[in-house]
Structures are given as C-alpha cells and as structure tokens.
Enzyme design. Structure first.
Site: not given
Length: 241
Positions: A120, A158, A179
């Site tokens: 990701s 992230h 998210d």
C-alpha cells in the site's frame, strides 16, 4: 813469545769490527700478515657481542608482535561480548513489553521494528522492507506513521494527508482513496524514521518457513569448520600434547 802474542791480540782487537745490535724492521708481507691476524682476532672477540645484540632485537620484536596480537584478540573478544550482551538486553526488553505489558507492537525504549506486509506504500516503502518506528508526541501532515485502528491486531503504516482537530486522516501512497476511519493520537505507534530494504523478507523466512533451523545448522557448520581449521593449522608438537 808471550809478549808477541799479547801484541798481536792487542792489534787484532784494535782492528776488529765493532758489533752493533740492529733491530730489523718487519717486511711488508710480515706486517700485512700481522695486521690481518690482529683484525681476525678483534673480529672474533666482537662477533659474540654482535650476535647477542641481534638476537635481543629479534626477541624484542617478537614480544611486541605477541603483545599486539593479544591486545587485538582481547579487543575483538570484548567487542563480541558487548554485542551479544546488548542483543540479549534488547530481546529481554522486547519480551517483557510483549508478554508482560501485552503491547501489540513491542518497543525498545520507544523504538520498534516492523516488517511491511503489503504494497500500500509502494514507491516509498516496499513489501518486505524493515521499517524503524519511533514513538512521538507530535504529528503533522506528510508524516508516515504506524498506527493500530480500533479492534486491529496488525498495525498499519500510511501517510497523514490531513488533520481535523484530534483526528488524523491517512492514506497509502499506492492507494487511490484515503483510509475510511480517522486515527486518534492514542492509536499512534509512532513515526517511521528509517527503512532497510528487503531485510524483512529474511525475518519473515526465519519465522514462517522454519528458516531458523537452517540458520542454526549453517552456524554449526561454520563453527565446526573454524575449529577444524585451527586444529589442522597447529604444529604437530601441539597436536601430540
């Protein structure tokens, strides 16, 4: 007759040649032989002193070499002991944080290491990378953070893209959307402060594919080879003893 004899003797004594003692100087050959013999004698007397001096210098240099080898050996031994002791200390702290404090992400004085399991964050952090996360009290937009969402057992890493009050909104660099849930400060594990490419794949191999057995076997083979090499490199006299 007697007077005539006396007269003849007197005349003979008067005209007899006078005997003079003269020291004959040595010839050049005799002088050269004498000087050469003297030089040989002096060299013979000085030879033991020169040999003793050479032997002393050789022995002192050998002692210096042995002393240097001992110091180097002690230094490497001390360094090895220090590294092993430090690693044992780190493992002990992590074990206490994991099993006693029940922390989902064990840390060593606020520093954790994690293996990235997904792509990701591809382009910045790749799958299999080992990341170093440090606990922090302040976060801003652009920080790459590791956090645990509500009910999650596996941390997520992230980037913070916006902040709304005490809520942090994150997104993976390779994802198209942010998210779905905001992250609170108490959910934060810390900021990503370092990355070691692909090292995490090795640790994953150790834990998931019984790689530690191969690692232990390899270390045992290397240790046996070192012992055998030292044994066969020793002189025969030491082997017999």
């Amino acid at each position: 007759m007697d007077e005539n004899k006396k007269h003849d003797n007197a005349v003979g004594d008067e005209f007899a040649p006078e005997v003079i003692d003269v020291e004959l100087a040595p010839t050049d050959a005799e002088q050269v032989v004498a000087e050469t013999h003297g030089a040989d004698m002096s060299d013979g007397k000085g030879a033991p002193a020169a040999s003793e001096e050479t032997a002393g210098s050789v022995s002192s240099s050998e002692q210096k070499k042995k002393r240097t080898k001992k110091i180097v050996g002690w230094a490497f031994t001390g360094l090895g002991i220090a590294v092993v002791a430090f690693l044992l200390f780190v493992v002990s702290v992590l074990a206490v944080d994991r099993f006693v404090n029940r922390s989902p992400v064990p840390s060593f004085f606020g520093i954790s290491t994690l293996v990235v399991a997904t792509g990701s964050m591809s382009g910045t952090i790749e799958e299999g990378d080992l990341i170093i996360v440090k606990n922090s009290d302040e976060y801003k937009i652009g920080d790459i953070v590791t956090f645990l969402g509500q009910g999650d057992d596996v941390p997520t890493t992230h980037r913070i893209i916006r902040i709304d009050g005490d809520k942090f909104f994150t997104k993976g660099d390779a994802n198209n959307a942010e998210d779905p849930r905001a992250v609170l400060k108490e959910d934060m594990v810390g900021k990503v402060v370092g990355r070691v490419p692909y090292v995490g794949l090795f640790f994953r191999w150790l834990t998931e594919e019984l790689g530690w057995l191969y690692l232990v076997a390899g270390l045992a083979v290397v240790a046996s080879g070192i012992v055998l090499l030292k044994y066969f490199s020793q002189p025969k006299s030491k082997k017999e003893k």
